[in-house]
Write a protein that holds these residues in place. Structure first.
Motif, short mmCIF file in Angstrom:
data_model
loop_
_atom_site.label_atom_id
_atom_site.label_comp_id
_atom_site.label_asym_id
_atom_site.label_seq_id
_atom_site.Cartn_x
_atom_site.Cartn_y
_atom_site.Cartn_z
N LYS A 61 94.46 -9.52 13.25
CA LYS A 61 95.01 -8.98 12.00
C LYS A 61 94.08 -9.40 10.85
N GLN A 62 93.50 -8.36 10.19
CA GLN A 62 92.49 -8.64 9.17
C GLN A 62 93.11 -9.27 7.92
N LYS A 63 92.37 -10.23 7.33
CA LYS A 63 92.74 -10.75 6.03
C LYS A 63 91.77 -10.11 5.05
N TYR A 64 92.28 -9.59 3.94
CA TYR A 64 91.42 -8.90 2.99
C TYR A 64 91.26 -9.67 1.69
N MET A 101 81.36 -2.74 4.22
CA MET A 101 82.69 -3.29 4.47
C MET A 101 83.67 -3.03 3.33
N GLN A 129 88.83 -3.27 -1.48
CA GLN A 129 89.17 -4.35 -0.54
C GLN A 129 88.07 -4.48 0.52
N TRP A 130 87.98 -5.69 1.08
CA TRP A 130 87.02 -5.93 2.16
C TRP A 130 87.52 -7.07 3.03
N PRO A 131 87.17 -7.07 4.33
CA PRO A 131 87.64 -8.14 5.22
C PRO A 131 87.12 -9.49 4.74
N ALA A 179 92.05 -6.63 18.42
CA ALA A 179 91.88 -6.63 16.97
C ALA A 179 92.72 -7.74 16.34
N GLU A 203 86.40 -12.31 6.05
CA GLU A 203 85.34 -13.08 6.72
C GLU A 203 84.04 -12.30 6.89
N LYS A 204 83.99 -11.06 6.36
CA LYS A 204 82.76 -10.28 6.52
C LYS A 204 82.19 -9.87 5.17
N GLU A 205 82.23 -10.82 4.24
CA GLU A 205 81.89 -10.50 2.87
C GLU A 205 80.50 -9.89 2.69
#
Ligand SMILES: Nc1ncnc2c1ncn2[C@@H]1O[C@H](COP(=O)(O)OP(=O)(O)O)[C@@H](O)[C@H]1O
Ligand SMILES: [Ca+2]
Length: 497
Positions: free
Chosen positions: A44-47, A77, A66-68, A42, A70-72
């Protein structure tokens, strides 16, 4: 002899070669496994974050989503990170001191600042949507509603976030965004599953929204969406003045009129309030709303007395709904078209708060009515004694509110004993509150794509695992092949000798 020497010579270079191959083989397998594990670890997610303020008729709530980063555009999400309830009443209550409406949001906006990393503040959008309380104020006093909105705009522009607008949303938007929220959180769009209807009960309005193909009758009550490659035709209707606080005023007005004309006394015997309940109230507090046509707006008091007669309460509440005058094929009430109910419904906001308190979230329609009659007859002092931690404003109204909900659903929207089980009274789906705000933000940020994005046939983890397994298989085959070749080549000289 010559053959044996040849064999020994052969063996002297054969063994190191096999050891070499074995070492490389083990290194290759370890390398493959490490690559697979490291690649799949995993990250570390950026939100990213978004803020929506729900300026309701009774109070304002601030939601942080909030959402990750890079997965807009992957639906499912966005989740709720934080919620803050603004102290005091809704922004429409600041009509007479509009300049205070904006600053009333201060504490909750500071909480939002603390819940979002500082480096993300500037890029975080903030939206405010006002609902039925402001719709009513606009009807009553257009310039007062503008002043209140100006005050919140000025305040929100002063926060470190990117202010994206404050407006009164329409009842249709409120219904449709609630429906989007419910189905987004249930992942129904991405999975192209049957959608669920949304039932929202506020203080000043109520919304019913569900998918229906029957849109020949009243095109104005339909919204069309294309989400994730699928078309949706959604019926939605919002009833202004049919939120539970306004409906109570309408009921009080009906009873007061009957009383006032009868004896001229200002005592109201109310079956929807508990026996032993007695409070002196201002007539103006009932009548200062555009939901009641005309009435005494003087500073006269009346005594509100409870009689706790649940059956009579049901009869009186039923009269708020006008079942005549339907010019369409089928109607809910007040001549409003409604196609036949269809599918499962999620009932949230005050539908949930009230039914949860009354322990009626999983009862049948008949049992709900029976239990309500018994609840309404509970003496007021007994209720107060047993519910110290419940706000008195809510506690005194649960008999009315419960009766109103059951009547609205049965007489208003035509739920039956059979379809009652299709209604789920809920507050949250996962960790996110159900309401119109999430759908509003998803729509304004274009976060649900119209078309389903192309994706590789295998998820990343599956792809890496399969590649490792296939590589192992190839290596095993090579090793087996070598062994077979070695055995056959070592057997061959013997045959020659
Ligand atoms: N714990 C609770 N028990 C009963 N009613 C509640 C509770 N919390 C909130 N409510 C009610 O829920 C309703 C929320 O309506 P609101 O969103 O402010 O208005 P609208 O959506 O009509 O603009 C109000 O009637 C409020 O009194
Ligand atoms: Ca609301």
């Amino acid at each position: 002899m010559a053959g044996q020497r040849e064999m020994r010579e052969k063996n002297t270079w054969h063994r190191p070669l096999i050891i070499c191959i074995a070492v490389f083989f083990v290194m290759a397998i370890v390398g493959l496994l490490i690559t697979g594990v490291v690649q799949n670890k995993a990250i570390k997610q950026k939100y990213k974050y978004g803020i929506v303020l729900d300026a309701g008729s009774s109070h304002t709530s601030v939601y942080v989503y909030q959402w990750p980063a890079e997965k807009e555009n992957n639906t499912g999400m966005v989740t709720q990170k934080h919620v803050c309830n603004v102290k005091g009443k809704g922004i429409s209550s600041y009509a007479k001191n509009a300049e205070k409406a904006g600053p009333s949001l201060k504490e909750c906006m500071q909480e939002a600042e603390r819940s979002i990393p500082t480096q993300r503040h500037q890029e975080t959008p903030v939206y405010l949507g006002a609902t039925a309380g402001m719709r009513l104020l606009r009807k009553e006093d257009d310039s007062a509603s503008d002043r209140v909105l100006d005050s919140v705009v000025r305040f929100l522009q002063g926060t470190p976030f990117t202010f994206q607008g404050a407006r009164i949303i329409t009842g249709q938007e409120e219904g449709a965004y609630g429906w989007i929220t419910v189905n987004y959180l249930s992942d129904n769009f991405r999975k192209a599953q049957r959608t669920m209807g949304a039932l929202d009960l506020g203080g000043a309005s109520t919304q019913i929204t569900f998918e229906s193909g029957d849109h020949s009758q009243s095109p104005d009550d339909f919204i069309h969406f294309r989400l994730y490659g699928k078309e949706y035709s959604v019926y939605t209707h919002s009833f202004l003045c049919y939120g539970k606080d306004q409906a109570l005023r309408v009921l009080l007005d009906q009873q007061l009129r009957a009383n006032l004309t009868g004896t001229g006394s200002l005592i109201l015997q109310d079956p929807c309030f508990h026996p032993g309940y007695k409070k002196v109230k201002l007539l103006a507090d009932v009548y200062n709303t555009p939901c009641i046509r005309t009435g005494p707006s003087s500073n006269v008091n009346f005594t509100h007395v409870g009689t706790g007669n649940g059956k009579l309460c049901q009869e009186k509440v039923r009269r708020i709904f006008n079942s005549s005058g339907c010019s369409s094929r089928s109607c809910s009430f007040n001549g409003v078209f409604q196609p036949p109910l269809h599918g499962q419904f999620e009932a949230f906001s005050a539908f949930f708060f009230v039914m949860k308190f009354l322990n009626l979230t999983s009862e049948s329609l008949e049992d709900s009515k029976k239990k309500l009659v018994s609840y309404c007859s509970t003496p007021w002092d007994e209720l107060q004694k047993n519910n110290h931690n419940v706000k008195e404003k809510y506690l005194q109204e649960y008999c009315f509110s419960g009766t109103y909900i059951v009547t609205l659903l049965e007489e208003g929207y035509s739920f039956t004993s059979g379809s009652w089980k299709d209604i789920r009274f809920i507050k949250k789906i996962g960790d996110s509150d159900v309401g119109w705000t999430l759908g509003y933000m998803l729509n304004l940020t274009n976060m649900i794509p119209a078309e389903a994005p192309d994706s590789p046939p295998l998820p990343h983890g599956g792809y890496v695992t399969l590649m490792v397994l296939l590589a192992l298989l190839v290596c095993s085959l090579v090793v087996c092949g070598c062994c077979v070749f070695r055995r056959s080549s070592s057997a061959a000289p013997k045959q020659i000798v």
